[in-house]
Structures are given as structure tokens and as C-alpha cells.
Design an enzyme around this catalytic site. Structure first.
Site, PDB file in Angstrom:
ATOM      1  N   PHE A  26       9.853  31.153  26.646  1.00  8.98           N
ATOM      2  CA  PHE A  26      11.366  30.971  26.500  1.00  8.98           C
ATOM      3  C   PHE A  26      11.792  32.080  27.665  1.00  8.98           C
ATOM      4  O   PHE A  26      12.958  32.065  28.248  1.00  8.98           O
ATOM      5  CB  PHE A  26      12.051  31.564  25.264  1.00  8.98           C
ATOM      6  N   GLU A  91       8.843  45.382  19.390  1.00  2.56           N
ATOM      7  CA  GLU A  91       8.283  44.703  20.740  1.00  2.56           C
ATOM      8  C   GLU A  91       8.891  43.427  20.717  1.00  2.56           C
ATOM      9  O   GLU A  91       9.279  42.948  21.725  1.00  2.56           O
ATOM     10  CB  GLU A  91       6.774  44.644  20.465  1.00  2.56           C
ATOM     11  N   TYR A  94      11.550  36.936  17.218  1.00  2.00           N
ATOM     12  CA  TYR A  94      11.428  35.576  17.829  1.00  2.00           C
ATOM     13  C   TYR A  94      11.528  34.654  16.603  1.00  2.00           C
ATOM     14  O   TYR A  94      10.851  35.032  15.370  1.00  2.00           O
ATOM     15  CB  TYR A  94      10.190  35.288  18.499  1.00  2.00           C
ATOM     16  N   VAL A  95      12.330  33.785  16.534  1.00  2.00           N
ATOM     17  CA  VAL A  95      12.777  32.712  15.639  1.00  2.00           C
ATOM     18  C   VAL A  95      12.625  31.374  16.433  1.00  2.00           C
ATOM     19  O   VAL A  95      13.271  31.264  17.449  1.00  2.00           O
ATOM     20  CB  VAL A  95      14.239  32.796  14.722  1.00  2.00           C
ATOM     21  N   GLY A 103      20.176  32.991   9.574  1.00  2.00           N
ATOM     22  CA  GLY A 103      19.929  34.279   8.779  1.00  2.00           C
ATOM     23  C   GLY A 103      18.604  34.706   8.968  1.00  2.00           C
ATOM     24  O   GLY A 103      17.999  35.823   8.343  1.00  2.00           O
ATOM     25  N   GLY A 105      16.504  35.729  11.681  1.00  2.00           N
ATOM     26  CA  GLY A 105      16.532  36.994  12.555  1.00  2.00           C
ATOM     27  C   GLY A 105      17.107  38.204  11.619  1.00  2.00           C
ATOM     28  O   GLY A 105      16.336  39.227  11.887  1.00  2.00           O
ATOM     29  N   ASN A 132      19.778  37.577  28.327  1.00  2.00           N
ATOM     30  CA  ASN A 132      19.701  36.817  27.108  1.00  2.00           C
ATOM     31  C   ASN A 132      20.972  37.333  26.156  1.00  2.00           C
ATOM     32  O   ASN A 132      20.892  38.111  25.436  1.00  2.00           O
ATOM     33  CB  ASN A 132      18.456  37.174  26.272  1.00  2.00           C
ATOM     34  N   GLN A 133      22.097  36.838  26.584  1.00  2.00           N
ATOM     35  CA  GLN A 133      23.343  37.337  25.982  1.00  2.00           C
ATOM     36  C   GLN A 133      23.538  37.077  24.408  1.00  2.00           C
ATOM     37  O   GLN A 133      23.854  37.965  23.785  1.00  2.00           O
ATOM     38  CB  GLN A 133      24.535  36.745  26.691  1.00  2.00           C
ATOM     39  N   TYR A 139      22.099  41.731  18.608  1.00  2.00           N
ATOM     40  CA  TYR A 139      21.940  43.075  18.356  1.00  2.00           C
ATOM     41  C   TYR A 139      23.111  43.930  18.291  1.00  2.00           C
ATOM     42  O   TYR A 139      23.003  45.054  17.257  1.00  2.00           O
ATOM     43  CB  TYR A 139      20.883  43.909  19.473  1.00  2.00           C
TER      44      TYR A 139
END
Length: 172
Positions: A26, A91, A94-95, A103, A105, A132-133, A139
Site C-alpha cells: 500500500f 509502528e 493496518y486494516v 470501526g 481501526g 495518506n490523508q 488520527y
């Protein structure tokens, strides 16, 4: 959709390796993955474990298109801030694409936040690719601050070649 978030087990090594490679692909960095299941087993389990990992798992009836039940992971390890005490560093989060926006993540982040509190951490730090917007927005919704822009800190690293060169330099 139902799922559980749990600490990983040795039976998850193959799945975690698969997800690490998916995450690296990715980020267009698959060629940079040097870890293997044996390294993860050696470093991630036992009394001297250097990291922890949480997995998101769905029941067999809700497998991914590829037939997997482990559909996400979150790696973390303890570090220390000389100004603020123990810090948990994330670190990877990832999903798999099929399960994003459901939900998973957020649940992984919730569980690792509990780990941070249990370890007495004052902060939970992690990195995200600047391009990675969607991740940056995710976040931010959780209350995270991008200290790259606010505090002007940069992440710096030496790769193994430069570590060796540094060690080999004559001492004065």
C-alpha cells in the site's frame, strides 16, 4: 459485522506477515520488508519481547474475500521520552480494504490506548505517510496532533549500512 481485538499469538505469524506485506505494498515499499515470521516470533514473544501486536479477527463466516479471518493489526513498543516518561510507539496500524470504515481501526486504537495506560505512558506516538490523508484525518478525529507541523520535529533514522559506518569510524 462482528470482530474481536486481541493480542496476537504465534498461530498468527503467517497472517501478520501477510498483512505487513499488504501494508508495505500500500505504501509502495514492499521491497523494503526485511522481516520474516521467524524474526517476528523471536522478537515478539517471551520474556524479552521487544514489541506487542494486536489483531482484529472476524468469525469464519465473515472471512475476507481472500478467505482470511485476521483482517487488521497494530504493532507497538515501549520507548521513553526524557521530558515526559514512558511512551508507547505505534509502528503500524493496518486494516484490509474490505473492512475499512467499519470501526476496526478505531477498535485497534482503543485497545492499544488501554495498553499505553496500563504501561503508565504519557503519550502514544505513531507515524503516518504525509500523502495518506485518510489516515491523517482518522488520527486527527481521535485527537492526535501532527507535531511535525506544530512542534517542528522531524523523524530521522540511520539504516544498517550507516550504523555500521558510524561504528567503524575511528574514535578520537
Amino acid at each position: 459485522m462482528s470482530y474481536i481485538i486481541r493480542p496476537w499469538a504465534t498461530k498468527d505469524l503467517k497472517d501478520i506477515m501477510r498483512l505487513i506485506k499488504e501494508c508495505a505494498a500500500f505504501h509502495k515499499a514492499l521491497d523494503q520488508v526485511k522481516t520474516d515470521p521467524e524474526m517476528l516470533r523471536k522478537d515478539g514473544f517471551g520474556k524479552e519481547a521487544t514489541f506487542g501486536c494486536l489483531v482484529a479477527e472476524v468469525p469464519p463466516g465473515q472471512k475476507s474475500k481472500e478467505g482470511h479471518t485476521i483482517i487488521g493489526y497494530q504493532f507497538h513498543y515501549l520507548t521513553y521520552c526524557t521530558w515526559d516518561g514512558p511512551v508507547l510507539f505505534g509502528e503500524d496500524l493496518y486494516v484490509v480494504p474490505d473492512f475499512r470504515g467499519k470501526g476496526v481501526g478505531t477498535s485497534l486504537m482503543n485497545k492499544v490506548a488501554k495498553v499505553a495506560l496500563e504501561k503508565g505512558c504519557s503519550q502514544f506516538r505513531f507515524i503516518s505517510a504525509s500523502w495518506n490523508q485518510p489516515a491523517m484525518d482518522f488520527y486527527s478525529k481521535l485527537g492526535a496532533l501532527n507535531v511535525t507541523s506544530t512542534d517542528h520535529w522531524n523523524l530521522i533514522h540511520l539504516d544498517s549500512e550507516h550504523i555500521r559506518k558510524l561504528v567503524e569510524q575511528p574514535q578520537k
